[in-house]
Design a protein around this motif. Structure first.
Motif, short mmCIF file in Angstrom:
data_model
loop_
_atom_site.label_atom_id
_atom_site.label_comp_id
_atom_site.label_asym_id
_atom_site.label_seq_id
_atom_site.Cartn_x
_atom_site.Cartn_y
_atom_site.Cartn_z
N GLU A 64 0.83 -1.20 0.00
CA GLU A 64 0.00 0.00 0.00
C GLU A 64 0.87 1.25 0.00
O GLU A 64 1.83 1.36 0.75
N LYS A 65 0.52 2.18 -0.85
CA LYS A 65 1.17 3.49 -0.92
C LYS A 65 0.09 4.55 -0.71
O LYS A 65 -1.09 4.26 -0.72
N LYS A 66 0.53 5.78 -0.58
CA LYS A 66 -0.42 6.88 -0.41
C LYS A 66 -1.32 6.95 -1.64
O LYS A 66 -0.85 6.90 -2.77
N GLY A 67 -2.61 7.07 -1.40
CA GLY A 67 -3.57 7.09 -2.50
C GLY A 67 -4.23 8.45 -2.66
O GLY A 67 -4.02 9.36 -1.86
N SER A 86 -11.79 -3.94 3.79
CA SER A 86 -11.48 -3.14 2.60
C SER A 86 -11.92 -3.87 1.34
O SER A 86 -12.15 -5.07 1.34
N LYS A 145 -5.90 3.76 -0.72
CA LYS A 145 -4.47 3.46 -0.80
C LYS A 145 -4.20 2.95 -2.20
O LYS A 145 -4.95 2.13 -2.74
N ARG A 146 -3.13 3.42 -2.80
CA ARG A 146 -2.71 2.92 -4.11
C ARG A 146 -1.93 1.64 -3.88
O ARG A 146 -1.08 1.58 -2.99
#
Length: 151
Positions: A64-67, A86, A145-146
């Motif tokens: 997960e990265k900042k989305g 999710s 989340k990206r």
């Protein structure tokens, strides 16, 4: 003359008799009619590994990265249930976004797809919009989340 035209001709014949008894504005009522629309967009659940076969190897681990805060509704192609809190959303450019819910909202309610209520800006945003299931449950989106493949 056909049988279907007979009722229409009878109604037309009665109109002059009814209008002769009433003045132009006598007994007239004015009303305002408001029409409200509600648009609901269905996002289908993707079964099996159809999306992975199209773009990635079968055994992909996601990080997960900042989305983004908002996503265009028109860009959403499908959903995959991957966790208890999710739902992963598949975007038309091939990216994945994880829509996270609070603890009180089980993602398993979305087994047959999910619905998003249309908004005036055409976006689905975290901390504003909700995802709805066919069974009637509603889950507010806490954040996106990206997801990127782990290397």
């Amino acid at each position: 003359m056909t049988n279907a035209a007979l009722p229409a001709l009878l109604l037309l014949a009665l109109i002059p008799a009814a209008s002769a008894q009433v003045g132009p504005w006598d007994g007239a009522e004015l009303a305002q009619l408001s029409i409200h629309q509600r648009i609901v967009i269905r996002i289908p659940r993707i079964l099996g590994r159809r999306i992975e076969q199209k773009s990635e190897p079968a055994a992909v681990r996601w990080v997960e990265k900042k989305g983004p805060r908002c996503v265009p509704m028109s860009a959403l192609e499908g959903a995959i249930i991957t966790g208890s809190d999710s739902v992963d959303l598949i975007v038309d450019d091939g990216t994945r976004l994880r829509a996270g819910f609070d603890d009180d909202c089980p993602a398993l309610d979305f087994y047959s797809g999910l619905y998003v209520k249309g908004t005036s800006d055409g976006m689905i945003c975290a901390d504003r919009d909700s995802i709805r299931s066919r069974s009637g449950s509603v889950c507010r989106i806490d954040g996106f989340k990206r997801l990127v493949p782990k290397r």
